[in-house]
Design a protein around this motif. Structure first.
Motif, mmCIF file in Angstrom:
data_model
loop_
_atom_site.group_PDB
_atom_site.id
_atom_site.type_symbol
_atom_site.label_atom_id
_atom_site.label_comp_id
_atom_site.label_asym_id
_atom_site.label_seq_id
_atom_site.Cartn_x
_atom_site.Cartn_y
_atom_site.Cartn_z
ATOM 1 N N UNK A 174 1.109 4.155 -2.618
ATOM 2 C CA UNK A 174 0.796 5.512 -2.164
ATOM 3 C C UNK A 174 1.789 6.554 -2.633
ATOM 4 N N UNK A 199 -4.513 -0.068 -6.916
ATOM 5 C CA UNK A 199 -4.980 0.556 -5.682
ATOM 6 C C UNK A 199 -6.467 0.257 -5.453
ATOM 7 N N UNK A 243 -12.319 -2.035 -4.201
ATOM 8 C CA UNK A 243 -13.307 -1.474 -5.136
ATOM 9 C C UNK A 243 -13.298 -2.198 -6.469
ATOM 10 N N UNK A 244 -12.334 -3.095 -6.637
ATOM 11 C CA UNK A 244 -12.206 -3.777 -7.930
ATOM 12 C C UNK A 244 -11.741 -5.206 -7.667
ATOM 13 N N UNK A 245 -12.275 -6.151 -8.466
ATOM 14 C CA UNK A 245 -11.889 -7.552 -8.316
ATOM 15 C C UNK A 245 -10.732 -7.878 -9.262
ATOM 16 N N UNK A 259 -8.097 -1.370 -2.269
ATOM 17 C CA UNK A 259 -9.176 -0.686 -1.544
ATOM 18 C C UNK A 259 -10.483 -1.476 -1.565
ATOM 19 N N UNK A 316 -3.558 2.827 -10.455
ATOM 20 C CA UNK A 316 -4.875 3.169 -9.917
ATOM 21 C C UNK A 316 -5.737 1.913 -9.800
ATOM 22 N N UNK A 328 0.815 -1.208 0.000
ATOM 23 C CA UNK A 328 0.000 0.000 0.000
ATOM 24 C C UNK A 328 0.861 1.277 0.000
#
Lengths: 859, 428
Positions: free
Chosen positions: B15, B48, B54-56, B52, B45, B11
């Protein structure tokens, strides 16, 4: 499998099909997962997923896509490389992103005319890479220049470290092709391309993608400076560095760049993998870059080094090679990335303050940082007063984030309080909308909003940006009776006075003429005649800031007189000379030969007060050198010839008086040979202040012993320190092959003044735009004009010829007209027709009482 | 889900990306496609977004865009924040291939290279086919699209791996009788002989040994070394890569040499990064001793001994894993400049990837072809006689591109030119 779907209205299938038909399936992206990467640009605090991304491959595809989106009522936003730092390219409300990455062709490089024509997706540095072999560069150099696109630069009116000397994007854009929000295409051209009217380019540049999408950009290039010197001064305190900046500016040097990094930044850089070798106990480091004629630089460097030492620098490093130059810059250029290494998140502010207020503002920023217990690292374009405080934080720490937001707001307040603005170069975007009311009056916000509505009535083009959603209430219009008409011109005494008169005329539907009939013609029927002659004199002059505010009725000569004591001046030699008023220059878009070396008045116009045709008082711009807060209505007034209203005062950015002012005059028997010699001089790329081919009687002198009109003059005006002026003179003399007559100091200035006074005085008086490369054929056509008894002056750099004639009788007038056409044909510039943007003028003049409405054409 | 955790551990590394976009204009796939999802910033992105939640990893977006990356790491060179893109890409790909099994041809090559026996058979067959001269004849005559396009590219690549005769100057091929160079002894080195390198580019390995010895390095034979595992790491098979790396670390550590030398940029980059890959001290120590052949000869203040003139116009194309991953940028140029009468000509946009990237041209025929053609076109503007590049994949890719364009320009390793110069001087 479950993927987090952003709450974005997906695109209807039918619309998808239509867009795919235009750009092709490969260049239409609708998968929400794939769209995730478009949710942020260079500003990551916000995330808005678009409903689709299209990547058109040609201007025609882009236009067709906009037309479809307009018909479907779908919002859209253009996106270049997504490097913006104000969130300007974010797809708020599920807008469709129009990416310009595939529109990346350099269509034309025209070295002879120092022009390039590009598509919007061309990367900034790529253009210079291609033009450099011709000895030319594209001057604006935003720090992201290796990635950002020229389309994005146009949208944001980008600056950069070197804009202190060379100016921002707006100065270089000469023509634009724009797809308007309804899908129509408009061609906008500037004064150099024959346009005489409101500065549409000025309005579009910096409009943050709210007025349409640019598909073609024509920019001016400049000769690459022959020499560069770079100096690094290490200071114990930030104040010392700030004082050194003031000292350098006051010494009469105009550096190419003046950049400061503070202690926090130095520590961040030195702690990172990009350590640049700056001492970590230093309070600040100042980078000074000088460029120009090689021979003059060492003397300037010596002077700058003295200033730096005198203000207490503990160390002065001077670059001896390109590698050393890169090393000196490293601490400045790597600052942003280095901070990315030491903190997870970073908020960059972009306020501009009058330069003289820098030390005070920096102290207060330091206090704010201490109070909120935050690390604030300052990097700034010190010469422009453009600050970039970087607030370091971790977004996962909600409490810290709250402190960052509060501190950020306070910093902004401090900058506004001292007469600064909220954004110098990053734009308002989504990020600074909340501050707009703090820097712009309700009147200005309403005017901006109405201009936007005139261009984009359905609010489809980059919605949710720049302006706040709710506008503050505006003042009532004055309600005073209309004075008697045709009782001679009324001298306006104040903004209020002008507002009352214009509001009354607007209410009664009475036409208004501003200034002399000469500049705007006369309307049919009874009308009100207003004059700004009474608004005369310097209102405020701040020598350390190099700014002056003057009444619009101030004659240029009077302004120069008033500035003399401070050894500053405003480089302007308009037709009519020192008697011409500043307001006339602005409204008429009148510039003289000095625009070659210094740019035009529009390039140094920082602010103005405009009383609109409706009677509203708009304080446009401000007193800071860089300002992109909102749409550039200020630039629109340039050349508007009374179409927007009456300008009462202006704020201008000044220049140090050159140490040496020298004029070289060559008298050449054969006017065509004179033009050829002049073109050879222009081709040397010497940074001349002015370079003209002049023919016909003027200023009480004649080209050759009083026999008129024989031959022509080539006149070059050189400004700088003695070594650089002498080097330029040698270069030009070598190009000419013969020696000139030399005038220096007052003689030099007086010579140009006498010449200017004879310009713009003819019964027929006009400017014809021409290409510089056509100087010889223009000279040939022009010489027939001179045979008729006329006067002519041609800019050898940049093109354009000013023509004056007092024809005797009707037939002579006809001949003169025919000759003008001939000159225009020889010049190779066909002015574009007036763009269909009259709705914008209606914002300022809803009743249609001003010349912009009743005049038949702008030409 | 172990792999997801591994990516999540990164991470902080993710970052470091501040979203500035500086990587966009140097990314070959972004240059071709103009889609930010095909740029380093876009791929970071997406990584990331997975971290996070938000995506598989099995989503089309993650699979497609990570797969399309050439892994050239040009983005690392321009990144102002020093994002370790290559490192992150390997971990992100590991997660991607775990989520969705890649197609057969993509799996085939790493599998082949990991097995000594299968590898020697395959490369032996390659040499036999190459020896018939058929590949050279076929390359450039086959259609450029579809299956035949793939075959044509493979044939072109194979043909480009054969040793080149360097005909230059009037005395071409004639060895002069000069006293043998007797350099001072500089130290002991071990050479990574490599898999493809030893199978198809044995002549490059021979040239490497020649120039090392001519410059006073003692070359120690290291048995027990094998494939470096770069191919596996790049395609997300990190476990396999680690296995292979362990073998090499112990073999080279046991040899007790001053330096481990690589003449293949991709392999050298992996050896240098074995410390991070294996996370152990022995690997770290071995990694520190790794040098590219050009660095050993012409880096760190050294200059190669000068041989006989080689009057050739040479265009140097830096392999991405040398230029961007290892940051070895000047020593190959110094090496070539040391050869008398050799003229170096610059390739416009030289630091851009050639599109080789393993078998990218075969797995991503269209995109790889476009990237490759950009390189071929750039090379053809130079008017060079020979292209020099220090990586077998690049040699084959550029060679195939030139063959497809109907050009006879040969692609060689820089040390081949130096060895030829020494040969003409009569030293070998």
């Amino acid at each position: 499998m479950s993927t987090t779907l952003p709450l974005v209205p997906s695109l209807p299938l039918a619309l998808r099909g239509k867009l795919a038909d235009v750009v092709g399936d490969d260049h239409l992206i609708t998968d929400p997962d794939r769209l995730l990467v478009y949710e942020s640009d260079g500003l990551t605090q916000y995330r808005f997923s678009p409903s689709a991304v299209i990547l058109p491959g040609s201007a025609a595809e882009l236009q067709e896509a906009v037309r479809i989106l307009h018909l479907e009522g779908r919002a859209f936003v253009a996106r270049g490389a997504g490097t913006g730092l104000s969130g300007g390219a974010l797809a708020t409300g599920g807008a469709v992103v129009i990416g310009t990455a595939r529109l990346n062709r350099i269509l034309e490089v025209d070295p002879a005319n120092r022009l390039a024509r590009v598509e919007p997706g061309v990367v900034n540095t790529e253009l210079t890479r291609v033009t450099r072999p011709h000895g030319l560069i594209y001057a604006p150099d935003p720090s992201s220049q290796s990635a950002c696109t020229l389309g994005g630069n146009v949208a944001e009116n980008s600056g950069g470290p070197h804009c202190l000397k060379y100016g921002v994007t707006s100065r270089y854009v000469q023509a634009l092709t724009v797809i308007l929000p309804d899908g129509r295409s408009a061609r906008l051209e500037g004064a150099s391309r024959g346009w005489r009217g409101p500065d549409w380019i000025g309005l579009f540049v910096g409009s943050e993608g709210c007025f349409g999408v640019v598909t073609e950009i024509e920019v001016g290039l400049i000769p690459e400076p022959a020499g560069v010197r770079t100096l690094l001064g290490i200071f114990d305190s930030l104040e010392g560095a700030g004082r050194a900046v003031t000292a350098i500016i006051s010494s009469g040097i105009l550096p190419a760049a003046l950049e400061i990094v503070d202690q926090e930044t130095i520590r961040a850089v030195e702690a990172s993998v990009f350590a640049a070798g700056y001492p970590t106990d230093a309070g600040a480091a100042l980078v000074v870059e000088l460029d120009g004629v090689e021979e003059g630089l060492d003397a300037e460097l010596e002077l700058a080094a003295t200033c730096v030492r005198d203000e207490g620098a503990s160390e002065v490093r001077i670059a001896q090679s390109d590698e050393e130059r890169t090393a000196l810059w490293a601490g400045r250029k790597r600052a942003f990335g280095a901070m990315g290494r030491i903190a997870p998140d970073l908020l960059v502010q972009d306020a501009t303050v009058p330069r003289s207020r820098l030390p005070a503002v920096l102290r207060r920023i330091g206090e704010i940082g201490d109070r909120y217990d935050l690390t604030i690292a300052n990097v700034f374009h010190a010469g422009d007063g453009n600050l970039h405080p970087n607030l370091l934080f971790d977004r996962n720490d909600a409490e810290e984030l709250a402190r960052v937001e509060a501190a950020s707001r306070e910093i902004m307040e401090v900058c506004i309080e001292v007469g600064g603005t909220i954004t110098g170069e990053h734009g308002v975007g989504i990020d600074k909308r909340g501050y707009m009311e703090r820097v712009l009056s309700p009147e200005v916000l309403h005017a901006m909003s109405e201009v936007r509505s005139a261009l984009d009535p359905f609010g489809l083009c980059n919605p949710g940006k720049v302006l706040p959603d709710e506008l503050p209430a505006r003042a009532e219009l004055p309600n005073e009776p209309l004075p008697a008409l045709d009782a001679g011109p009324i001298e306006v005494e104040s903004d209020r006075h002008a507002a009352a008169l214009l509001a009354a005329a607007s209410r009664e539907g009475v036409s208004v003429v501003i200034g002399g009939a000469r500049s705007s013609g006369a309307p049919p029927g009874p009308h009100l005649r207003l004059s700004a002659r009474g608004l005369r004199g310097v209102i405020d002059h701040s020598p350390p800031d190099l700014t002056v505010t003057v009444g619009a009725g101030t004659p240029v000569g009077e302004l120069q007189e008033a500035l003399l004591a401070s050894t500053q001046w405003f480089p302007l030699d308009p037709p009519g000379g020192g008697a011409t008023t500043i307001g006339q220059v602005l409204a008429g878009g009148l510039d003289g030969p000095l625009c070659t070396g210094y740019g035009r008045l529009r390039d140094h116009l920082l602010g103005a007060t405009l009383v609109t045709g409706e009677g509203r008082v708009l304080e446009l711009g401000g007193r800071v050198v860089k300002n992109v807060a909102g749409f550039d209505l200020l630039r629109l007034t340039v050349g508007s010839r009374g179409a927007l209203g009456l300008i009462t005062r202006l704020t201008l950015r000044l220049f140090p008086l050159p140490a040496v002012d020298r004029t070289l005059v060559w008298t050449i028997e054969d006017p065509l040979e004179a033009a050829r010699i002049g073109m050879r001089m222009a081709a040397t790329g010497s940074p001349v202040a002015a370079l003209e081919w002049i023919a016909g009687e003027f200023g009480g002198e004649s080209p050759s012993d009083g026999r008129l009109p024989v031959g022509a003059l080539v006149a070059a005006r050189l400004h700088g320190n003695r070594p650089s002026v002498e080097a330029m003179a040698r270069t030009l003399e070598a190009a000419a092959g013969v020696g000139p007559r030399v005038l220096e100091g007052e003689e030099s200035a007086g010579w140009w003044e006498r010449r200017a006074r004879r310009e713009g005085t003819g019964a027929v008086s006009t400017v014809v735009s021409t290409l510089a490369s056509r100087a010889e054929s223009v000279a040939e056509a022009t010489h027939r004009w001179v045979d008729l008894g006329g006067r002519a002056s041609l800019h050898l750099v940049g093109g354009g010829v000013r023509l004056d004639l007092d024809p005797a009788g009707e037939r002579a007038v006809d001949r003169a007209r025919a000759l003008l056409d001939e000159v225009a044909r020889a010049g190779g510039v066909t002015p574009a027709p007036s763009p269909e943007l009259s709705g914008v003028l209606g914002v300022f003049d809803p009743a249609g009482i001003l010349p912009g409405r009743w005049r038949e054409s702008w030409s | 889900m172990e792999l997801r955790a591994a990516l999540e551990e990164q991470k902080d590394r993710l970052g470091h990306c501040v979203h500035c976009g500086f990587c966009l204009p140097v990314c070959p796939t972004y240059i071709q496609l103009g889609d930010e999802a095909d740029s380093p910033r876009g791929r970071l992105h997406l990584m990331r977004a997975v971290v996070e939640g938000r995506l598989e990893p099995e989503s089309d977006a993650y699979q497609l865009h990570l797969d399309r990356c050439l892994g050239c790491r040009a983005c690392e060179t321009v990144c102002p924040s020093g994002v370790e893109y290559g490192f992150l890409l390997e971990r992100a790909r590991a997660l991607a291939v775990e989520a969705r099994r890649p197609p057969l041809p993509v799996r085939l090559l790493p599998a082949l290279m990991a097995r000594d026996g299968a590898r020697s058979v395959a490369l032996g067959m390659g040499r036999v086919i190459r020896g018939t001269g058929i590949p050279e004849t076929m390359a450039g005559r086959l259609p450029t699209t579809g299956l035949w396009g793939r075959v044509g590219l493979a044939m072109g690549m194979l043909a480009s791996s054969r040793p080149s005769r360097l005909d230059a100057g009037s005395d071409a091929g004639k060895a002069k009788t000069r006293p043998r160079n007797d350099p001072p002894s500089r130290g002991r080195v071990a050479m990574l002989t490599g898999c493809v390198q030893s199978g198809l580019f044995a002549h490059v390995n021979r040239a490497t040994r020649t120039v090392l010895e001519a410059n006073g390095w003692e070359v120690v034979e290291v048995t027990g070394q094998g494939c470096c595992g770069a191919l596996h790491a790049h395609s997300g098979r990190l476990d396999q890569a680690r296995e292979l790396a362990r073998v090499n670390v112990s073999a080279f550590t046991a040899a007790g040499v001053d330096h481990v030398i690589s003449n293949a940029a991709g392999c050298g980059a992996l050896l240098r990064e074995s410390g991070e890959l294996l996370e152990d001290e022995a690997a770290e120590a071995m990694a520190k001793s790794v040098r590219d052949i050009s660095e050993l000869l012409a880096g760190e203040g050294r200059e190669p001994v000068r041989g006989a003139p080689l009057p050739l116009k040479v265009a140097y194309d830096p392999p991405c894993h040398l230029h961007h991953a290892q940051r070895v940028t000047t020593s190959p140029l110094r090496l070539l400049e040391s050869i008398p009468e050799l003229e170096l000509v610059p390739i416009p946009g030289a630091e851009e990837c050639c599109g080789g990237a393993g078998i990218y041209g075969i797995t991503h025929q269209d995109l790889g072809g476009r990237v490759g053609r950009r390189k071929t076109d750039a090379i053809l503007t130079t008017g060079c006689d020979v292209v020099a590049t220090g990586n077998p994949g690049c040699q084959m890719q550029i060679g195939a591109g030139l063959l497809a364009a109907g050009e006879r320009i040969r692609v060689v390793h820089p040390v081949e030119l130096l060895a030829e110069s020494y040969r003409r001087a009569g030293w070998s």
